[in-house]
Design an enzyme around this catalytic site. Structure first.
Site, PDB file in Angstrom:
ATOM      1  N   TYR A  83       0.792  -1.232   0.000  1.00 42.86           N
ATOM      2  CA  TYR A  83       0.000   0.000   0.000  1.00 42.86           C
ATOM      3  C   TYR A  83       0.828   1.288   0.000  1.00 42.86           C
ATOM      4  CZ  TYR A  83      -3.882  -3.113   1.002  1.00 42.86           C
ATOM      5  OH  TYR A  83      -4.811  -4.121   0.920  1.00 42.86           O
ATOM      6  N   PRO A  96     -11.637  -0.359  -2.411  1.00 39.37           N
ATOM      7  CA  PRO A  96     -12.836  -1.093  -2.820  1.00 39.37           C
ATOM      8  C   PRO A  96     -14.090  -0.249  -2.584  1.00 39.37           C
ATOM      9  CG  PRO A  96     -11.498  -2.334  -1.225  1.00 39.37           C
ATOM     10  CD  PRO A  96     -11.053  -0.909  -1.183  1.00 39.37           C
TER      11      PRO A  96
END
Length: 641
Positions: A83, A96
């Site tokens: 990330y 998401p």
């Protein structure tokens, strides 16, 4: 053993797998992806690396020593690699989106009341977190009853990702231990504006649901009256380094700095959206019909939750760095966009389903009409001090976001032929079954397999997150090849036969299932290869006497890039409600494929990019449907025999 940071539950540290095991598994992983000649070359590199005098043994000792010193030897490596080092925009590429069954709103009071209930329930949950009283979850298989790490559940509310020029960081809210009623606020975004709503204060306590509702009504009435609104939220959808530079410039003004601090520390963000046009992503949708909001189908709703629809719709009505963004629009569309670095989907879904069930349990929000709240000051609308350079950056960020949004090929595909009840009747884990179906679907389209990522929880260990289940095994390849054999005519007659018998296909199926099941077990028990390989790579960088970029050959060889180019990025996202979560691909020519198996159907969220000349969610959905049907035929015949 190590004491958990969140109580007296003892959790073991994440193991460092044996070097020999990881190297053997790595070579096996590469078999379906490389030619025999190239595989032989890689084997020589592996033998050199892991041999008696190889660098791998020294790096293994380094990791074992790191394991003794840290709560989780891999966590920082993994978080940065997965990330924080990522430099592209996080909308679509990382964040998401989740779609909940739509509501029926008649007035803005309905919208405000329902949203107030969600916020009120969030405060209830935060009180549980402050007391560290969240029930400890237990493993439901493989060492049944083993406690699971709950750390990520405490890194959702009040948290935010912070952009950096080279690497992002995280703002993680402290868990309050002494105060019963610490100050809390939420940020409400409406018409691209940000409003700060204090919902709990040390001096006056907690707002009631009616009081929160009144604050939301004020915002819903005030926001449309504001003019010359600058869509500053669009900056959070920009490339990370550019957003970091823009943020640094903004924070030179103390007024802007305070705004950003309020957003970082907010319990969550509520996005009061406008509905996307029904024609957005208009296409023929495969599979069974799901729910809709107004004239909008499930794929349209998913676009709204993942990215907002672009700068002319709701993409500036977001703060994509924030861990939780609740999304409510006037036509009843409801959902979530969440920043992924803090927690996995299971933790976020559990929280959101709890909030929605709380709201549903209280009946029709329109029944409560008493909202004579006059003693509260109105919410503060955040105002920004901007110059010409800031405005230029906002315009450039909007162009990047709009191009990303236009490029996303996304489809919600409900397969209604059967669901996990049939899979279980075949004595196969539904997750294993669907993973092999995805392999077959990919092979039928491209005549080969590709590196496939499926997240596997490692929460049995302290600070455990996920490792990678690799589904493209040699055994899976043998099975999909057999399943894809064409029928042939016999002497130009109509009689046809399969080149591979059903019995042989079933034998290959059983072997593929066995291997995939073992791969899943190995990962959840801390014996996956991807975290270990990452650790060895980072250990090489940290211990290299020369440049930091110096790496062993196995990490610079093309095979390592191929092994980690996940053209199929998958995840099981199970929910207890009729909801679903989706995300974008991780490669330009790849697919994203999340799935939610229900008893009688499977909800797939399939994604690709229109700019790719080789991918198409429509073709993939068709291949997936054919694959699932052919698997049912094979296994039903076997069950009947």
């Amino acid at each position: 053993m190590k004491l958990s940071l969140l109580g007296d539950i003892q959790l073991p540290r994440l193991p460092v797998p044996p070097l020999e095991n990881t190297m053997q598994k790595y070579l096996k992983t590469l078999q379906p992806l490389l030619s025999d000649k190239k595989h032989d070359e890689v084997k020589k590199l592996v033998d050199k690396f892991a041999g008696e005098n190889g660098l791998g043994r020294k790096l293994q000792l380094y990791l074992l020593d790191r394991r003794e010193k840290l709560d989780n030897w891999a966590y920082e490596y993994w978080l940065n690699d997965m990330y924080l080092n990522f430099r592209n925009p996080i909308l679509i590429n990382s964040n998401p989106g989740m779609v909940f069954p739509p509501r029926k709103f008649t007035t803005i009071l309905d919208v405000a009341r329902f949203t107030a209930r969600l916020i009120d329930a969030t405060l209830d949950h935060k009180e549980i977190l402050n007391k560290k009283a969240l029930p400890i979850e237990k493993a439901t298989s493989r060492e049944l009853g083993q406690p699971l790490c709950m750390a990520q559940y405490y890194r959702i509310l009040g948290c935010c990702r912070i952009p950096g020029k080279n690497r992002d960081s995280q703002y993680i809210a402290e868990i309050v231990q002494e105060q019963d009623h610490p100050s809390e606020h939420v940020i409400v975004m409406c018409r691209n504006q940000q409003y700060c709503v204090p919902i709990q204060a040390a001096d006056r306590g907690r707002l009631t649901e009616e009081e929160i509702c009144a604050q939301l009504l004020y915002i819903l009435n005030d926001a449309p009256c504001q003019g010359n609104i600058v869509p500053i939220g669009i900056l959070t959808g920009w490339k990370r380094t550019l957003w970091a530079e823009a943020r640094d410039e903004l924070m030179r003004d103390e007024h802007n700095e305070r705004n950003i601090d309020l957003i970082n520390k907010a319990l969550l963000i509520v996005c009061l959206d406008e509905a996307l046009p029904p024609a957005f992503n208009c296409r023929l949708q495969k599979g069974g019909k799901g729910f809709n909001a107004g004239n909008r189908d499930e794929s349209n709703l998913a676009h709204q939750m993942i990215h907002g629809g672009g700068s002319r719709c709701n993409s500036a009505n977001r703060w994509f760095d924030k861990t939780v963004q609740l999304i409510i629009s006037g036509d009843g569309a409801c959902g979530l966009c969440y920043e992924h670095s803090m927690a996995e989907g299971v933790a976020v879904i559990q929280l959101l389903e709890q909030l929605w069930k709380h709201a549903d349990s209280l009946g029709d929000p329109a029944e409560v009409l008493s909202l004579n709240i006059s003693h509260l000051p109105p919410p503060e609308r955040l105002e920004w001090i901007l110059d010409a350079n800031d405005m230029k950056r906002i315009e450039e960020a909007g162009e990047v976001v709009d191009n990303l949004v236009k490029d996303l090929d996304f489809q919600v595909f409900r397969f209604i032929g059967y669901g996990k009840s049939f899979m279980k009747s075949c004595k196969v884990s539904p997750d294993v079954y669907i993973q092999l179906a995805l392999q077959l679907a990919y092979y039928k389209l491209y005549g080969k397999l590709t590196a496939t990522y499926e997240s596997a929880s490692t929460r049995r260990f302290l600070l455990g997150r996920v490792d990678c289940i690799r589904s493209a095994s040699p055994e899976a390849l043998q099975w999909v090849m057999a399943m894809s054999q064409p029928k042939e005519d016999v002497n130009n007659k109509k009689v046809t036969f399969h080149l591979v018998s059903d019995d042989r296909k079933y034998e290959l199926w059983c072997e593929a299932v066995r291997v995939q099941t073992q791969e899943m077990i190995d990962n959840i028990l801390g014996m996956g290869i991807d975290i270990h390989l990452l650790g060895l790579r980072e250990a090489a960088r940290e211990t290299s006497p020369t440049a930091a970029s110096a790496l062993p050959d196995i990490f610079t060889d093309e095979s390592y890039r191929i092994a980690n180019k996940f053209l199929l990025s998958t995840s099981q996202v199970a929910t207890t409600m009729n909801s679903f979560m989706g995300y974008g691909p991780v490669e330009p020519d790849g697919y994203g494929a999340s799935y939610n198996p229900k008893n009688d159907q499977i909800i797939f969220c399939l994604s690709a990019f229109w700019s790719s000349e080789v991918t198409s969610t429509s073709r993939f959905a068709q291949s997936l449907e054919e694959s699932l049907n052919s698997m049912q035929v094979l296994l039903s015949r076997r069950n009947e025999a």
